[in-house]
Design an enzyme around this catalytic site. Structure first.
Site, PDB file in Angstrom:
ATOM      1  N   ASP A 110     -38.846 -40.481 -10.577  1.00 39.81           N
ATOM      2  CA  ASP A 110     -39.917 -39.060 -10.222  1.00 39.81           C
ATOM      3  C   ASP A 110     -41.136 -39.751 -10.156  1.00 39.81           C
ATOM      4  O   ASP A 110     -41.484 -40.759 -10.884  1.00 39.81           O
ATOM      5  CB  ASP A 110     -39.477 -38.358 -11.599  1.00 39.81           C
ATOM      6  CG  ASP A 110     -38.164 -37.945 -11.636  1.00 39.81           C
ATOM      7  OD1 ASP A 110     -37.419 -37.760 -10.397  1.00 39.81           O
ATOM      8  OD2 ASP A 110     -37.673 -37.460 -12.623  1.00 39.81           O
TER       9      ASP A 110
HETATM   10  N1  URA Z   1     -34.041 -39.772 -14.726  1.00 43.57           N
HETATM   11  C1  URA Z   1     -34.992 -38.832 -14.515  1.00 43.57           C
HETATM   12  O1  URA Z   1     -34.903 -37.744 -15.099  1.00 43.57           O
HETATM   13  N2  URA Z   1     -36.029 -39.211 -13.865  1.00 43.57           N
HETATM   14  C2  URA Z   1     -36.072 -40.459 -13.438  1.00 43.57           C
HETATM   15  O2  URA Z   1     -37.200 -40.722 -12.642  1.00 43.57           O
HETATM   16  C3  URA Z   1     -35.144 -41.179 -13.380  1.00 43.57           C
HETATM   17  C4  URA Z   1     -33.845 -40.867 -14.347  1.00 43.57           C
END
Ligand code: URA
Length: 239
Positions: free
Chosen positions: A104
């Site tokens: 993310d």
């Molecule tokens: N889980 C999440 O919530 N975000 C990420 O970027 C990777 C795994």
């Protein structure tokens, strides 16, 4: 071995399968100098396949690296909202590299990038269960009941999560840190799992993937994988 052209093109890392289909429809793909049609198969060991004149290559300049992605970057090849891209942290002379899976915008840590389409596909395919470990900081305390739920599986809107590893839980003021190891890769999975046990994530960093550890790699920097890391990674990916 013969394979559908769009599959071969995406496996070469040049572009996605959908984009490859578009190129075939536009008459931009040739096999041994002849314009190919959609549905056609070819064998890269026997045939010369070109996309808009560019020769498909599978191994000669294959490159895989790990980047310590800082927060504030996205893992797409472009962003209509104009946010910064993780690929922009790499020098352009490395050629076109694709992020393997996603972190993310607000997640940091180990992001693999490669031009090896087969490796990317295998690493992200759910059936290969490649382990990913995240260092998670949450507001509040992960108690025994929360730990058990994360380990055994929590119910999310896309189904129950698979068993996960929860380790190294430690308190830090009003927050708590722990390591969470997943063998699936659903969208925003760590954040949603923590929400499901009543904890909100304040920091999230991926520290390992398969046999690879982020180690001391500084935020925003990358390093190219060596031969032994790459061959181990391929084993983890079932290649
Ligand atoms: N889980 C999440 O919530 N975000 C990420 O970027 C990777 C795994």
């Amino acid at each position: 071995m013969k394979e559908r052209l769009q599959k071969l093109i995406s496996r070469s890392g040049l572009m996605s399968r959908r984009k490859a289909e578009e190129k075939i429809r536009l008459g931009l793909v040739t096999v041994d100098g002849r314009v190919a049609t959609l549905g056609e198969s070819a064998d890269p060991a026997q045939n010369e396949i070109r996309v808009a004149g560019q020769l498909l290559s599978f191994t000669s300049n294959s490159l895989t690296l790990m980047l310590n992605k800082p927060t504030g970057y996205i893992c797409s090849m472009h962003d209509p909202e104009g946010r910064r891209l993780a690929i922009d942290l790499l020098p352009t002379d490395l050629g076109r590299l694709y992020p393997v899976g996603r972190l993310d915008y607000n997640t940091e840590g180990l992001l693999l990038l490669t031009n090896d389409g087969a490796l990317a596909q295998h690493l992200t395919h759910p059936s290969h269960h490649v382990a990913k470990t995240y260092l998670v900081k949450v507001r509040g305390w992960l108690d025994e009941s929360g730990r058990k739920k994360l380990q055994e599986g929590v119910l999310l809107d896309d189904g129950r999560t698979a068993p996960a590893g929860v380790n190294a839980i430690r308190r830090s003021g009003k927050n708590c840190w722990f390591e969470l190891t997943l063998r699936e890769g659903r969208n925003r999975q760590v954040r949603r799992m923590c929400d499901a046990v009543g904890l909100s994530v304040v920091r999230l960093k991926r520290i390992s993937l398969g046999n690879l550890n982020l180690g001391e790699l500084k935020s925003g920097l990358f390093r190219i994988l060596n031969e032994s890391e790459l061959s181990n990674l391929k084993k983890h990916a079932g290649l």
